[in-house]
Design a protein around this motif. Structure first.
Motif, PDB file in Angstrom:
ATOM      1  N   ALA A   1       0.821  -1.202   0.000  1.00  0.00           N
ATOM      2  CA  ALA A   1       0.000   0.000   0.000  1.00  0.00           C
ATOM      3  C   ALA A   1       0.859   1.257   0.000  1.00  0.00           C
ATOM      4  CB  ALA A   1      -0.931  -0.017   1.203  1.00  0.00           C
ATOM      5  N   PRO A   2       1.457   1.564  -1.153  1.00  0.00           N
ATOM      6  CA  PRO A   2       2.286   2.780  -1.212  1.00  0.00           C
ATOM      7  C   PRO A   2       1.505   4.025  -0.797  1.00  0.00           C
ATOM      8  CG  PRO A   2       2.517   1.477  -3.220  1.00  0.00           C
ATOM      9  CD  PRO A   2       1.435   0.832  -2.422  1.00  0.00           C
ATOM     10  N   VAL A   3       0.201   4.027  -1.073  1.00  0.00           N
ATOM     11  CA  VAL A   3      -0.614   5.193  -0.708  1.00  0.00           C
ATOM     12  C   VAL A   3      -0.620   5.364   0.805  1.00  0.00           C
ATOM     13  CG1 VAL A   3      -2.937   6.138  -0.712  1.00  0.00           C
ATOM     14  CG2 VAL A   3      -2.102   4.904  -2.702  1.00  0.00           C
ATOM     15  N   LEU A   4      -0.727   4.251   1.502  1.00  0.00           N
ATOM     16  CA  LEU A   4      -0.740   4.284   2.958  1.00  0.00           C
ATOM     17  C   LEU A   4       0.611   4.776   3.473  1.00  0.00           C
ATOM     18  CD1 LEU A   4      -2.212   3.569   5.552  1.00  0.00           C
ATOM     19  CD2 LEU A   4      -1.307   1.260   5.357  1.00  0.00           C
ATOM     20  N   ALA A   5       1.690   4.259   2.905  1.00  0.00           N
ATOM     21  CA  ALA A   5       3.030   4.682   3.339  1.00  0.00           C
ATOM     22  C   ALA A   5       3.175   6.187   3.168  1.00  0.00           C
ATOM     23  CB  ALA A   5       4.097   3.944   2.548  1.00  0.00           C
ATOM     24  N   ARG A   6       2.682   6.694   2.036  1.00  0.00           N
ATOM     25  CA  ARG A   6       2.800   8.132   1.798  1.00  0.00           C
ATOM     26  C   ARG A   6       1.964   8.922   2.785  1.00  0.00           C
ATOM     27  NH1 ARG A   6       3.635   6.949  -3.503  1.00  0.00           N
ATOM     28  NH2 ARG A   6       1.423   6.963  -3.999  1.00  0.00           N
ATOM     29  N   ALA A   7       0.780   8.405   3.114  1.00  0.00           N
ATOM     30  CA  ALA A   7      -0.091   9.106   4.068  1.00  0.00           C
ATOM     31  C   ALA A   7       0.577   9.151   5.440  1.00  0.00           C
ATOM     32  CB  ALA A   7      -1.445   8.417   4.148  1.00  0.00           C
ATOM     33  N   ILE A   8       1.202   8.041   5.838  1.00  0.00           N
ATOM     34  CA  ILE A   8       1.880   8.014   7.137  1.00  0.00           C
ATOM     35  C   ILE A   8       3.049   8.996   7.135  1.00  0.00           C
ATOM     36  CG2 ILE A   8       3.229   6.563   8.706  1.00  0.00           C
ATOM     37  CD1 ILE A   8       1.596   4.165   7.675  1.00  0.00           C
ATOM     38  N   LYS A   9       3.742   9.021   6.007  1.00  0.00           N
ATOM     39  CA  LYS A   9       4.875   9.939   5.880  1.00  0.00           C
ATOM     40  C   LYS A   9       4.398  11.388   6.047  1.00  0.00           C
ATOM     41  CE  LYS A   9       7.703  11.598   2.063  1.00  0.00           C
ATOM     42  NZ  LYS A   9       9.085  11.909   2.342  1.00  0.00           N
TER      43      LYS A   9
ATOM     44  N   GLU B   1       5.575  13.911   8.921  1.00  0.00           N
ATOM     45  CA  GLU B   1       6.243  15.157   8.536  1.00  0.00           C
ATOM     46  C   GLU B   1       5.607  16.335   9.268  1.00  0.00           C
ATOM     47  OE1 GLU B   1       8.789  15.657   6.553  1.00  0.00           O
ATOM     48  OE2 GLU B   1       8.873  14.120   4.993  1.00  0.00           O
ATOM     49  N   ALA B   2       4.269  16.294   9.332  1.00  0.00           N
ATOM     50  CA  ALA B   2       3.553  17.407   9.944  1.00  0.00           C
ATOM     51  C   ALA B   2       3.771  17.423  11.447  1.00  0.00           C
ATOM     52  CB  ALA B   2       2.063  17.297   9.626  1.00  0.00           C
ATOM     53  N   ARG B   3       3.979  16.254  12.023  1.00  0.00           N
ATOM     54  CA  ARG B   3       4.025  16.168  13.473  1.00  0.00           C
ATOM     55  C   ARG B   3       5.403  16.438  14.078  1.00  0.00           C
ATOM     56  NH1 ARG B   3       1.287  11.145  16.090  1.00  0.00           N
ATOM     57  NH2 ARG B   3       0.557  10.626  14.018  1.00  0.00           N
ATOM     58  N   LEU B   4       6.447  16.098  13.323  1.00  0.00           N
ATOM     59  CA  LEU B   4       7.788  16.222  13.900  1.00  0.00           C
ATOM     60  C   LEU B   4       8.288  17.651  13.768  1.00  0.00           C
ATOM     61  CD1 LEU B   4       9.451  12.968  12.589  1.00  0.00           C
ATOM     62  CD2 LEU B   4       8.752  13.499  14.923  1.00  0.00           C
ATOM     63  N   PRO B   5       8.953  18.167  14.832  1.00  0.00           N
ATOM     64  CA  PRO B   5       9.501  19.510  14.727  1.00  0.00           C
ATOM     65  C   PRO B   5      10.455  19.593  13.537  1.00  0.00           C
ATOM     66  CG  PRO B   5      10.015  18.516  16.877  1.00  0.00           C
ATOM     67  CD  PRO B   5       9.250  17.513  16.100  1.00  0.00           C
ATOM     68  N   ALA B   6      10.345  20.699  12.774  1.00  0.00           N
ATOM     69  CA  ALA B   6      11.178  20.843  11.587  1.00  0.00           C
ATOM     70  C   ALA B   6      12.660  20.853  11.980  1.00  0.00           C
ATOM     71  CB  ALA B   6      10.803  22.129  10.860  1.00  0.00           C
ATOM     72  N   ARG B   7      12.962  21.320  13.186  1.00  0.00           N
ATOM     73  CA  ARG B   7      14.366  21.435  13.586  1.00  0.00           C
ATOM     74  C   ARG B   7      14.854  20.220  14.357  1.00  0.00           C
ATOM     75  NH1 ARG B   7      16.535  26.607  13.685  1.00  0.00           N
ATOM     76  NH2 ARG B   7      18.325  25.328  13.190  1.00  0.00           N
ATOM     77  N   LEU B   8      14.162  19.123  14.208  1.00  0.00           N
ATOM     78  CA  LEU B   8      14.576  17.912  14.921  1.00  0.00           C
ATOM     79  C   LEU B   8      15.989  17.485  14.524  1.00  0.00           C
ATOM     80  CD1 LEU B   8      13.510  15.811  16.906  1.00  0.00           C
ATOM     81  CD2 LEU B   8      12.793  14.430  14.972  1.00  0.00           C
ATOM     82  N   GLY B   9      16.322  17.695  13.257  1.00  0.00           N
ATOM     83  CA  GLY B   9      17.643  17.312  12.749  1.00  0.00           C
ATOM     84  C   GLY B   9      18.768  17.948  13.552  1.00  0.00           C
ATOM     85  N   PRO B  10      18.833  19.303  13.590  1.00  0.00           N
ATOM     86  CA  PRO B  10      19.894  19.942  14.372  1.00  0.00           C
ATOM     87  C   PRO B  10      19.884  19.529  15.848  1.00  0.00           C
ATOM     88  CG  PRO B  10      18.580  21.588  13.180  1.00  0.00           C
ATOM     89  CD  PRO B  10      18.058  20.256  12.785  1.00  0.00           C
ATOM     90  N   LEU B  11      18.673  19.366  16.395  1.00  0.00           N
ATOM     91  CA  LEU B  11      18.587  18.945  17.813  1.00  0.00           C
ATOM     92  C   LEU B  11      19.294  17.612  17.999  1.00  0.00           C
ATOM     93  CD1 LEU B  11      14.956  19.490  19.180  1.00  0.00           C
ATOM     94  CD2 LEU B  11      17.062  20.634  19.839  1.00  0.00           C
ATOM     95  N   ALA B  12      19.017  16.683  17.087  1.00  0.00           N
ATOM     96  CA  ALA B  12      19.595  15.353  17.215  1.00  0.00           C
ATOM     97  C   ALA B  12      21.101  15.393  16.969  1.00  0.00           C
ATOM     98  CB  ALA B  12      18.919  14.392  16.236  1.00  0.00           C
ATOM     99  N   ARG B  13      21.520  16.245  16.022  1.00  0.00           N
ATOM    100  CA  ARG B  13      22.964  16.328  15.741  1.00  0.00           C
ATOM    101  C   ARG B  13      23.706  16.874  16.949  1.00  0.00           C
ATOM    102  NH1 ARG B  13      23.071  19.772  11.656  1.00  0.00           N
ATOM    103  NH2 ARG B  13      21.342  18.750  10.615  1.00  0.00           N
TER     104      ARG B  13
END
Ligand code: SAH
Length: 466
Positions: free
Chosen positions: A132-140, A144-156
């Motif tokens: 179900a690629p459609v489902l995978a995309r919906a989860i993605k 995307e909407a839920r995770l803080p955009a700056r999670l990357g730098p925080l984790a680094r």
């Protein structure tokens, strides 16, 4: 699981792509996020690929793949958009020892590429085994909407700080520190830039190093009727933070899976071999773990305050000087009326509702039968299956109408939910015929609302039961 998800080390290693059209472009956009060396073989490459090659982002060979071209490659993608050429290039790459994928061809691929949420270094891979690629995309999209955009730098920043943070003792102090960083102090500090965040990280560590050990604590948490989506946000968080989870038999696996993998899970309602744990033993377990400093979640089906023997456990905590709090949950009565499209109270019908238990520790429970037998009364009977005949007899004896509607809901909100609609006169006969094996709640005075007015998700189940 037909495909096992892993994260492959690709920095400095070769990935080879055969093809130069749209399919290759899509793969290359993704692959260029990695630190792998990319080689593209395409007799007629898209101009974009030529530009990337000129910018040094990949190596382009403007010809078809030949034997030996995929030597030392960890991965190979056939994106030739031609079945014959795909098969040919894949056979060559396999002979060279690469793991191979053919774009849009699940069956002939040795690996598949998941949908990816990229907050480098935090990477979330979502796979549906191609179902179900459609489902995978919906989860993605949802993630995307839920995770803080700056999670990357925080984790680094966090990753670079791991060593320093090891000055904190193992276990809970370290976990608390990191939880604080990723969910409280970090997101606030990163708003002001990475330097500010770095300073905040140092301050946070100093603060945590100065803290005394957090004492043990018990959360009495309602797990709801079974559907994990009916957990409260507070219940989820408590499960996330628990060191020890002591749960009832009624709590389903879907909910227990939400606890941290390192948490100690104790089944306090074991059946089968030997009797279930005694209440004294449960009390002792709760106190013992909290005393040793653990954050204990005592997880109970439905709402912990409804027929849950909660007071015995909170009394034990009080006696031992252990702090506790309650996180309410959705009780079986609420879940059950929802399943039949009814409300527990209704203007002009019943201004009160009783939650009664079919049997107590001494046997069948006694109640104010006279009041319960009045027309329009609504009662939710917990643990009432075995007491059905007794309850039926008592109510009829006190003048209840034989046609009073009675609905029994088994496994409310779970995939195996069943609804039995009957009358007081037929209750015990219909119940023994239905042979319900799961937890069931009996609603006296309520019938399922006409199937026609119910949503389509409930209708088939109702029809099956009626
Ligand atoms: N604290 C729980 C009740 C515990 S007593 C609550 O608030 O729901 C156990 C009884 O609850 C069971 O015998 C059954 O009558 C009822 N029950 C619990 N989960 C149920 C479910 N999913 N469907 C129907 N009845 C349920």
């Amino acid at each position: 699981m037909q495909h096992f998800p892993i994260f492959l080390a690709v920095a400095g290693r070769r990935i080879v792509v055969s093809g130069g059209g749209e399919a290759a472009l899509a793969k290359l956009r993704l692959l260029m996020k990695t630190e792998a060396h990319l080689s593209v073989f395409a007799p007629a490459p898209d101009p974009q690929i030529v530009t990337w090659a000129e910018a040094g982002r990949l190596t382009l060979h403007a010809r078809a793949l030949e034997p030996g071209d995929a030597l030392c490659a960890v991965l190979f993608y056939a994106a030739d958009e031609d079945a014959v050429e795909d098969a040919r290039s894949t056979a060559l790459a396999r002979a060279d020892g690469a793991l191979t994928n053919i774009v849009d061809n699940l069956e002939d691929s040795q690996f598949i590429t998941p949908a990816i949420v990229d907050r480098d270094p935090v990477t979330i891979a979502i796979g549906t085994e191609g179902a179900a690629p459609v489902l995978a995309r919906a989860i993605k999209t949802d993630l995307e909407a839920r995770l803080p955009a700056r999670l990357g730098p925080l984790a680094r920043l966090g990753k670079a700080f791991r060593r320093v943070a090891e000055t904190l003792p193992h276990g809970r102090p370290r976990r608390d520190f990191w939880a604080d960083w990723y969910f409280r102090a970090g997101p606030r500090a990163i708003e002001d830039g990475e330097d500010a965040a770095q300073a905040a990280l140092d301050d946070l560590l100093a603060d945590h190093l100065a803290r005394k050990d957090r004492p043990g604590h018990v959360a009495f948490v309602g797990a709801g009727p079974g559907d994990p989506e009916l957990l409260t946000l507070k219940a989820r968080r408590a499960l996330d933070e628990a060191d020890v989870v002591i749960h009832d038999r009624l709590v389903g696996p879907g909910i227990l899976d939400l606890a941290r993998r390192e948490a100690l899970m104790i089944d306090a309602g074991k059946e089968g071999f030997g009797p279930s744990m005694t209440q004294d033993r449960i009390n002792a377990l709760i106190v013992e773990h909290a005393k040793s400093g653990a954050q204990v979640v005592r997880l109970k089906g439905g709402d912990p305050t409804v027929f849950g023997r909660l007071d015995e456990e909170t009394d034990a905590c009080d006696a031992a000087g252990v702090t506790w709090h309650i996180v309410p949950g959705i009780t079986a009565a609420s879940a059950s009326v929802a399943a039949i499209g009814q409300s527990l109270t209704s203007r002009g019908r019943n201004a009160s509702v009783r939650f009664v238990t079919g049997h107590d520790m001494k046997g069948f429970a006694d109640h104010d039968w006279k009041a319960l037998a009045r027309p329009g009364e609504v009662a939710a009977i917990y643990m009432g299956k075995r007491a059905a005949r007794f309850i039926q007899g008592r109510l009829l004896m006190h003048g209840a109408d034989r046609a009073t509607p009675v609905t029994v809901i088994e496994n409310a909100t779970r995939p195996d939910q069943r609804i039995l609609s009957t009358t007081l006169a037929d209750l015990s006969r219909d119940l023994s015929e239905a042979d319900l094996t799961g937890p069931a709640l009996t609603l006296i005075g309520l019938a399922p609302r006409a199937a026609i007015t119910l949503g389509t998700t409930i209708e088939p189940r109702l029809q099956e039961a009626l």
